[in-house]
Design an enzyme around this catalytic site. Sequence first.
Site, short mmCIF file in Angstrom:
data_model
loop_
_atom_site.label_atom_id
_atom_site.label_comp_id
_atom_site.label_asym_id
_atom_site.label_seq_id
_atom_site.Cartn_x
_atom_site.Cartn_y
_atom_site.Cartn_z
N GLY A 106 0.81 -1.21 0.00
CA GLY A 106 0.00 0.00 0.00
C GLY A 106 0.85 1.26 0.00
CG ASN A 107 -0.98 5.22 0.40
OD1 ASN A 107 -0.70 5.89 -0.57
ND2 ASN A 107 -2.21 4.91 0.72
CG ASP A 131 -7.62 1.52 3.83
OD1 ASP A 131 -8.67 1.18 4.37
OD2 ASP A 131 -6.51 1.53 4.40
NE ARG A 166 -31.95 -2.71 21.44
CZ ARG A 166 -31.73 -3.95 21.84
NH1 ARG A 166 -30.98 -4.75 21.08
NH2 ARG A 166 -32.23 -4.39 22.98
CD GLU A 226 -10.30 1.28 11.42
OE1 GLU A 226 -9.86 0.52 12.28
OE2 GLU A 226 -9.74 1.45 10.31
NE ARG A 270 -27.81 -3.32 22.47
CZ ARG A 270 -28.36 -2.53 23.39
NH1 ARG A 270 -28.03 -1.24 23.43
NH2 ARG A 270 -29.24 -3.01 24.25
CD GLN A 278 -14.28 -3.93 7.93
OE1 GLN A 278 -14.57 -2.96 7.25
NE2 GLN A 278 -13.95 -3.84 9.20
#
Length: 356
Positions: A106-107, A131, A166, A226, A270, A278
């Site tokens: 990756g990067n 990503d 919920r 995230e 929740r 993932q």
Amino acid sequence: MLTSGGDCQSLNATMRGVAKTLYANVEDVTIFGFEEGYRGLIYGEYRKLQSSDFSGILTEGGTILGTSRQPFKLMRTPDENGLDKVEAMKSTYRKLRLDCLVMLGGNGSHKTANLLSEEGLNVVTLPKTIDNDLWGTDMTFGFQSAVNIATNAIDCIHTTAASHGRVFIVEVMGHKVGWLTLHAGIAGGADIILIPEIPYNINYVVDAINKRKKQGKRFTILAVAEGAISKEDAALSKKEFKEKRKDWKYPSISYEVGRQIQEKTGQEIRITVPGHMQRGGEPCPYDRVLSTRLGAAAAEMIINKEYGHMAGIRNGEIVKVPLSEVAGKLKTIDPDCSSIKEAKLVGICFGDEPLK
């Protein structure tokens, strides 16, 4: 060959694409696999691979070579024994009399690949990350497989959310970019999507939830990256933000968002965090095709001695991208892009403005 950074689906499929192409088109081929990413290149930990090593791995997740994170910012810093890592990598390369180093990463890994290229090594790379944030390619392998898993998590939450009435938050991987959250959120029918590129106002998020409640909808699902960040935090300097996070009592942003929603609405919250699921499991068919194409293209670059490039894909066609263009650049989501506009048209809230 080496695989660097976090693992993902289709690393093995991509290596297979490289190897099968070389074996089919070059009379005498020797492939070495460096173990644990750049660490293997630094410390000379490798093994000679046979054609049989690439059989049966098209559908296998993870990486047969293992991987590790070797931060680029520490590459010029000697290790605990004073070893110059860059010189050590060059020494291993020359000791094995390699024609080319193939790196899947990756990067950060591409920054190191570009450094080695500038140091005179022949390098060809392949774009790996769930990503999808690598510059120079429309798609990275591993991304679509991760989208499938994150989408399935949201799908599964729908039934229990509807049953109990919920607010459910599904936290999707992505610290700096929101491609995975955006795609999984749209595909999974999330009502609210929060991504790093679009700082949110919690009051707009709460308004969207209350609006759904007034419409008789008993539940709301949020897909939260995230790295999602509030407008208040986005306005802070890096130093101020780090100082604020020192006293943070939440394991992740989703828990802070959840607390604020519960306080303002009184609804039960929740939180579900699929986490490293993932990155795991077998690659989806799309990734297997992409990996095979990219692997074949990388092998062709090696055969033609077109070093210093990454194999990428643009508008459905494989392209050669100079490493100097890839290294250090992050492909983020443009908040004004058509995908965001269309998501808003169907009523998805991104927390940046009031819903109509």
